[in-house]
Design an enzyme around this catalytic site. Structure first.
Site, PDB file in Angstrom:
ATOM      1  N   LYS A  71      45.652  49.896  43.271  1.00 31.66           N
ATOM      2  CA  LYS A  71      45.190  48.760  44.274  1.00 31.66           C
ATOM      3  C   LYS A  71      46.052  47.417  44.026  1.00 31.66           C
ATOM      4  CE  LYS A  71      40.468  50.151  45.359  1.00 31.66           C
ATOM      5  NZ  LYS A  71      39.169  49.630  45.458  1.00 31.66           N
ATOM      6  N   ASP A 107      37.033  46.764  51.033  1.00 34.37           N
ATOM      7  CA  ASP A 107      35.674  46.913  50.321  1.00 34.37           C
ATOM      8  C   ASP A 107      34.798  46.058  50.672  1.00 34.37           C
ATOM      9  OD1 ASP A 107      36.323  49.299  48.800  1.00 34.37           O
ATOM     10  OD2 ASP A 107      37.684  48.138  47.298  1.00 34.37           O
ATOM     11  N   GLY A 133      28.985  40.929  36.826  1.00 36.37           N
ATOM     12  CA  GLY A 133      30.166  41.533  36.967  1.00 36.37           C
ATOM     13  C   GLY A 133      31.411  40.738  37.300  1.00 36.37           C
ATOM     14  N   ALA A 134      32.708  40.870  36.706  1.00 38.98           N
ATOM     15  CA  ALA A 134      33.674  40.105  37.478  1.00 38.98           C
ATOM     16  C   ALA A 134      34.939  41.173  37.258  1.00 38.98           C
ATOM     17  CB  ALA A 134      33.851  38.997  36.455  1.00 38.98           C
ATOM     18  N   GLY A 135      34.904  42.199  37.348  1.00 33.27           N
ATOM     19  CA  GLY A 135      36.213  42.905  37.396  1.00 33.27           C
ATOM     20  C   GLY A 135      36.619  43.287  39.010  1.00 33.27           C
ATOM     21  N   ALA A 137      35.772  45.279  41.690  1.00 33.40           N
ATOM     22  CA  ALA A 137      34.904  45.190  42.782  1.00 33.40           C
ATOM     23  C   ALA A 137      34.351  43.899  42.960  1.00 33.40           C
ATOM     24  CB  ALA A 137      34.031  46.601  42.172  1.00 33.40           C
TER      25      ALA A 137
HETATM   26  N1  LIG Z   1      30.378  51.554  46.030  1.00 32.86           N
HETATM   27  C1  LIG Z   1      31.579  51.511  46.085  1.00 32.86           C
HETATM   28  O1  LIG Z   1      32.344  51.672  47.097  1.00 32.86           O
HETATM   29  C2  LIG Z   1      32.276  51.104  44.915  1.00 32.86           C
HETATM   30  C3  LIG Z   1      33.646  50.497  44.961  1.00 32.86           C
HETATM   31  C4  LIG Z   1      34.232  50.047  43.944  1.00 32.86           C
HETATM   32  C5  LIG Z   1      33.723  50.228  42.787  1.00 32.86           C
HETATM   33  N2  LIG Z   1      32.569  50.629  42.458  1.00 32.86           N
HETATM   34  C6  LIG Z   1      31.782  50.706  41.445  1.00 32.86           C
HETATM   35  O2  LIG Z   1      31.643  49.468  40.760  1.00 32.86           O
HETATM   36  C7  LIG Z   1      31.803  49.546  39.458  1.00 32.86           C
HETATM   37  C8  LIG Z   1      32.620  48.566  38.820  1.00 32.86           C
HETATM   38  O3  LIG Z   1      34.199  48.937  39.175  1.00 32.86           O
HETATM   39  P1  LIG Z   1      35.451  47.809  39.103  1.00 32.86           P
HETATM   40  O4  LIG Z   1      36.433  48.663  39.718  1.00 32.86           O
HETATM   41  O5  LIG Z   1      35.122  46.569  39.378  1.00 32.86           O
HETATM   42  O6  LIG Z   1      35.534  48.145  37.259  1.00 32.86           O
HETATM   43  P2  LIG Z   1      36.222  47.036  36.410  1.00 32.86           P
HETATM   44  O7  LIG Z   1      37.177  46.307  37.111  1.00 32.86           O
HETATM   45  O8  LIG Z   1      36.423  48.035  35.123  1.00 32.86           O
HETATM   46  O9  LIG Z   1      35.049  45.999  35.984  1.00 32.86           O
HETATM   47  C9  LIG Z   1      33.977  46.468  35.177  1.00 32.86           C
HETATM   48  C10 LIG Z   1      32.862  45.509  35.078  1.00 32.86           C
HETATM   49  O10 LIG Z   1      31.736  45.924  34.367  1.00 32.86           O
HETATM   50  C11 LIG Z   1      31.566  45.128  33.036  1.00 32.86           C
HETATM   51  N3  LIG Z   1      31.085  45.985  31.922  1.00 32.86           N
HETATM   52  C12 LIG Z   1      31.651  47.351  31.899  1.00 32.86           C
HETATM   53  N4  LIG Z   1      31.078  47.659  30.427  1.00 32.86           N
HETATM   54  C13 LIG Z   1      30.042  46.737  30.051  1.00 32.86           C
HETATM   55  C14 LIG Z   1      29.077  46.479  29.258  1.00 32.86           C
HETATM   56  N5  LIG Z   1      28.729  47.325  28.116  1.00 32.86           N
HETATM   57  N6  LIG Z   1      28.302  45.438  29.165  1.00 32.86           N
HETATM   58  C15 LIG Z   1      28.325  44.505  30.080  1.00 32.86           C
HETATM   59  N7  LIG Z   1      29.329  44.631  31.249  1.00 32.86           N
HETATM   60  C16 LIG Z   1      30.017  45.457  31.233  1.00 32.86           C
HETATM   61  C17 LIG Z   1      32.755  44.570  32.985  1.00 32.86           C
HETATM   62  O11 LIG Z   1      32.646  43.314  32.169  1.00 32.86           O
HETATM   63  P3  LIG Z   1      33.870  42.735  31.075  1.00 32.86           P
HETATM   64  O12 LIG Z   1      34.728  41.878  32.039  1.00 32.86           O
HETATM   65  O13 LIG Z   1      33.159  41.874  30.070  1.00 32.86           O
HETATM   66  O14 LIG Z   1      34.562  43.976  30.776  1.00 32.86           O
HETATM   67  C18 LIG Z   1      33.269  44.253  34.256  1.00 32.86           C
HETATM   68  O15 LIG Z   1      32.699  43.122  34.871  1.00 32.86           O
HETATM   69  C19 LIG Z   1      32.422  51.034  39.021  1.00 32.86           C
HETATM   70  O16 LIG Z   1      30.969  51.708  38.675  1.00 32.86           O
HETATM   71  C20 LIG Z   1      32.691  51.722  40.215  1.00 32.86           C
HETATM   72  O17 LIG Z   1      32.400  52.994  40.401  1.00 32.86           O
HETATM   73  C21 LIG Z   1      31.728  51.112  43.727  1.00 32.86           C
END
Ligand SMILES: NC(=O)c1ccc[n+]([C@@H]2O[C@H](COP(=O)([O-])OP(=O)(O)OC[C@H]3O[C@@H](n4cnc5c(N)ncnc54)[C@H](OP(=O)(O)O)[C@@H]3O)[C@@H](O)[C@H]2O)c1
Length: 282
Positions: A71, A107, A133-135, A137
């Site tokens: 992306k 998104d 969360g700050a990833g 998404a």
């Molecule tokens: N519904 C939809 O259309 C859609 C679209 C996109 C994504 N999603 C879902 O959204 C979720 C996040 O996706 P992403 O792409 O943003 O992932 P990402 O960029 O990898 O970000 C992951 C996030 O989760 C946090 N995290 C992971 N493990 C943790 C723990 N043990 N304790 C506390 N915080 C934790 C991370 O915190 P740190 O910064 O501290 O690592 C970060 O904020 C996934 O489940 C994905 O499937 C859904």
């Protein structure tokens, strides 16, 4: 659907792409609307992304979706990127126009449309929103909520530096909250959104006390496997409107389908059931 020489083509570039629900989702709409077209999975290694993108334009594709891990690379590879995708820092939707790759990001649209469809009484301006969360998404969710008019966004992330970076990017309406203070941060909020991976199948559940959350607040989880996360089950048990993540996935696909196939499709129960069957009964 039997294809013809004039079939419209689109697909999803990812690595891997085996688990993507998008071919099933777009395939459903193609059938429903009787469109002469196809939407195919396109497994592309990161180092081959740009070459593959140009090849797809040459092959006459209308456009593509882009998923992990491409992306951010897509945002750099496109000839033009719209303002929303620039703010999110990622492209998930590309249209080929006169040989140019035009990138956007649906998104944020998907998130807010899902929220509006399933929590119609929610008013953005009414109260602060808490986002966990700050990833990648989270960026789309923050853009969606700020554009909708949320007056204050409280952002908590396990790694505080990532939340601070987002607050700096998105300005004064975003206020960082320590991860350890997330329970208390719900005081007075009209919306809680989980954008972390916590609660996903195979991950630990999200630990958060909901006691401070006002009774009329909405709770949304963007995790969609399982469909009902532990967070949503607890929210529902307290009487909150709970919004599942699958709807965000379904709604983000609508602008793409319209751009390539010329019909604005709807998200309804038939589509939801059909896509869910592809999730293996999540
Ligand atoms: N519904 C939809 O259309 C859609 C679209 C996109 C994504 N999603 C879902 O959204 C979720 C996040 O996706 P992403 O792409 O943003 O992932 P990402 O960029 O990898 O970000 C992951 C996030 O989760 C946090 N995290 C992971 N493990 C943790 C723990 N043990 N304790 C506390 N915080 C934790 C991370 O915190 P740190 O910064 O501290 O690592 C970060 O904020 C996934 O489940 C994905 O499937 C859904």
């Amino acid at each position: 659907m039997i294809l013809s020489g004039a079939s419209r083509l689109a697909g999803i570039m990812g690595w891997p792409v085996t688990h993507s629900l998008s071919p099933r989702l777009h395939g459903f709409w193609l059938e429903r609307h009787g469109i002469d077209g196809a939407y195919v999975p396109l497994p592309v290694r990161p180092e081959a992304f740009e070459a593959a993108l140009h090849a797809l334009a040459e092959l006459g594709f209308r456009g593509v979706n882009v998923t992990l891990p491409h992306k951010e690379q897509a945002a750099r590879a496109c000839d033009q990127v719209d303002a929303t995708a620039r703010r999110i820092g990622a492209v998930n939707l590309i249209e080929f126009r006169d040989g140019n790759a035009v990138g956007s990001n649906s998104d944020a649209f998907g998130f807010i449309e899902n929220l509006r469809q399933n929590a119609p009484a929610w008013r953005a301006e009414g109260a602060p929103a808490a986002v966990l969360g700050a990833g990648g998404a989270a960026r789309a969710v923050i853009v969606a909520l700020l554009d909708a008019g949320v007056p204050e966004l409280r952002l908590a992330n396990r790694t505080p530096e990532r939340a601070a970076a987002l607050a700096e990017t998105f300005g004064e309406h975003v206020r960082c909250v320590a991860w350890g203070e997330r329970d208390a941060a719900l005081e007075g909020c009209g919306l809680l959104v989980n954008t972390t991976t916590l609660g996903m199948r195979g991950q630990a559940p999200l630990e958060i006390g909901l006691e401070a959350l006002p009774a009329d607040a909405v709770v949304a989880d963007i995790v969609y496997s399982p469909l009902e996360t532990d967070l949503l089950a607890r929210a529902e048990a307290r009487g909150h409107v709970a919004v599942e993540g699958l709807g965000m996935l379904l709604h983000q696909a609508r602008p793409a389908f319209e751009a390539w196939f010329g019909v604005r499709p709807e998200v309804d129960q038939d589509l939801r059931r059909f896509v869910l069957a592809g999730l293996g009964g999540a």
